[in-house]
Design an enzyme around this catalytic site. Structure first.
Site, short mmCIF file in Angstrom:
data_model
loop_
_atom_site.label_atom_id
_atom_site.label_comp_id
_atom_site.label_asym_id
_atom_site.label_seq_id
_atom_site.Cartn_x
_atom_site.Cartn_y
_atom_site.Cartn_z
N HIS A 14 0.88 -1.17 0.00
CA HIS A 14 0.00 0.00 0.00
C HIS A 14 0.91 1.21 0.00
O HIS A 14 1.67 1.41 0.97
CB HIS A 14 -0.89 0.00 1.24
CG HIS A 14 -1.73 -1.23 1.38
ND1 HIS A 14 -3.04 -1.29 0.93
CD2 HIS A 14 -1.45 -2.46 1.88
CE1 HIS A 14 -3.52 -2.50 1.18
NE2 HIS A 14 -2.59 -3.23 1.74
N ASP B 98 3.44 -5.04 2.65
CA ASP B 98 2.14 -4.49 3.06
C ASP B 98 2.24 -2.98 3.33
O ASP B 98 1.93 -2.18 2.45
CB ASP B 98 1.61 -5.25 4.28
CG ASP B 98 0.09 -5.21 4.42
OD1 ASP B 98 -0.57 -4.66 3.52
OD2 ASP B 98 -0.43 -5.73 5.43
N GLU C 56 -7.08 -12.47 6.07
CA GLU C 56 -6.04 -11.84 6.91
C GLU C 56 -6.55 -11.97 8.36
O GLU C 56 -5.99 -12.73 9.14
CB GLU C 56 -5.86 -10.37 6.52
CG GLU C 56 -4.84 -9.62 7.39
CD GLU C 56 -4.75 -8.12 7.07
OE1 GLU C 56 -5.68 -7.58 6.41
OE2 GLU C 56 -3.76 -7.48 7.49
N HIS D 56 -7.99 -8.43 -0.57
CA HIS D 56 -7.56 -8.91 0.74
C HIS D 56 -8.62 -9.90 1.23
O HIS D 56 -9.82 -9.58 1.20
CB HIS D 56 -7.48 -7.76 1.74
CG HIS D 56 -6.29 -6.87 1.60
ND1 HIS D 56 -5.94 -6.27 0.43
CD2 HIS D 56 -5.34 -6.49 2.51
CE1 HIS D 56 -4.84 -5.55 0.62
NE2 HIS D 56 -4.45 -5.66 1.87
N1 ADE Z 1 -4.81 -1.25 4.17
C1 ADE Z 1 -3.51 -1.09 4.36
N2 ADE Z 1 -2.97 -2.19 4.89
C2 ADE Z 1 -3.97 -3.10 5.02
C3 ADE Z 1 -4.04 -4.43 5.50
N3 ADE Z 1 -2.98 -5.08 5.97
N4 ADE Z 1 -5.25 -5.03 5.51
C4 ADE Z 1 -6.33 -4.38 5.06
N5 ADE Z 1 -6.30 -3.14 4.61
C5 ADE Z 1 -5.13 -2.49 4.58
ZN ZN Z 2 -2.59 -5.06 2.64
#
Ligand code: ADE
Ligand code: ZN
Length: 335
Positions: free
Chosen positions: A18, A277, A199, A196
């Protein structure tokens, strides 16, 4: 060759980054000062000290507050160039950058300002650093479907400047299916699709991302390992998973790196890639993710080569683009 140098020499693609998450506190403060933006912390040191997260949401609250420092085209350019310089130092040859336009448009920053700055940095990274890149627009899943459609509408005139779309932000309570119609439109527009899933959210979200959003890569996906049928499918179809070990520890998905399931994922035959990330928040860029994972999980050099190869193969590059990197990877692996 020592381990650090070996990792550095592996040609790698970063597929889960990101760009707003690469905003280091020093740059955040410099931009906030020049833009007249108030930040929630008094100093760089105080900011770093606040980076102790309980879970994904506690991180996101701080991450969105930090992004408020970004206002102008130059800010987005400088942010991305700083990332590309770090990427080059880590041996990254190709990067697919996530950006969150809604984080900025809600503050009155035009969509074009964000895109212009990032795209200018991508061009400069190609010319000056030899790094190729793609831009992936992420929809914030805590916002509504209507807001995602409004963002897609803003993106339409710039369709050719975007490679794909993703889905990020607060996972729990916001299943992929919420954006089924948005992703169907994106598919019709010829955009590549990632999301995503798995997670913090359950394996069911990974199934949904595959079946209802038609995604081509899963971002994170570590919780998929709880569902043997899902693992079977991911292995069979070789769906790439963009795993982010340091992030997972910082956000307490795993209590420590030695307990991460990345090695088990590799052993099961999943197409695992390593990524950083939000490196400014999670304690390291891609090289650090490779190094710390290798040490904590006793990964072999062959494992590290597999992770690098997976990243090149899972990227949205053409076979011709990645052929020289794969050849170089073979040369490093065989040396
Ligand atoms: N936005 C930035 N990092 C993130 C993550 N690890 N999971 C979900 N949204 C995000
Ligand atoms: Zn992410």
């Amino acid at each position: 060759m020592d381990l650090k140098a070996f990792i550095r020499r592996l040609p790698k693609a970063e597929l889960h980054l990101h760009i707003e998450g690469s905003l280091e506190p020093e740059m955040m403060f410099a931009m906030a000062r020049r833009n007249g933006v108030a930040l929630p912390y008094a100093s760089v040191e105080e900011t770093r000290a606040a980076y102790a997260f309980q879970d994904l949401q506690s991180f996101l609250d701080i991450y969105y507050a930090g992004a408020a420092a970004l206002l102008h085209e130059q800010d987005f350019h400088d942010l991305a160039m700083a990332y590309f310089r770090r990427a080059q130092a880590d041996g990254i040859v190709h990067a697919e950058l996530f950006f969150d336009p809604q984080t900025h448009t809600v503050r009155g920053v035009p969509f074009e300002t964000v895109l212009d700055g990032l795209e200018r940095a991508c061009r400069q990274a190609r010319e000056e650093l030899g790094i190729s890149s793609r831009l992936i627009l992420c929809f914030l899943r805590h916002l509504s479907e209507a807001e995602a459609f409004a963002t897609l509408e803003q993106a339409q005139p710039h369709r050719h400047r975007l490679h794909g779309v993703g889905l990020d932000s607060s996972e729990r309570g916001h299943p992929p299916a919420k954006f089924e119609r948005v992703f169907a439109c994106c598919k019709d527009l010829g955009l590549r699709r990632v999301a995503h899933a798995g997670e913090e959210g359950p394996p069911a979200y990974v199934w949904e991302a595959l079946d209802r959003l038609g995604i081509e890569r899963i971002d994170h996906g570590v919780r998929a390992m709880e569902d043997p049928a899902l693992v079977g499918r991911l292995v069979r179809e070789q769906v790439p998973l963009t795993v982010c070990p340091l992030s997972n520890v910082k956000l307490r998905v795993f209590p420590e790196l030695a307990r991460h399931n990345l090695k088990e994922m590799l052993r099961r035959g999943l197409c695992v890639t390593l990524n950083s990330d939000d490196p400014a928040y999670f304690g390291g860029y891609l090289g650090q993710n490779f190094l710390e994972s290798a040490l904590a999980l006793e990964l072999s050099r062959g494992d590290l080569v597999s992770l690098a190869r997976n990243s090149l193969l899972a990227s949205f590059t053409t076979p011709a683009e990645r052929a020289p990197w794969l050849a170089e990877l073979d040369a490093v692996a065989g040396a």
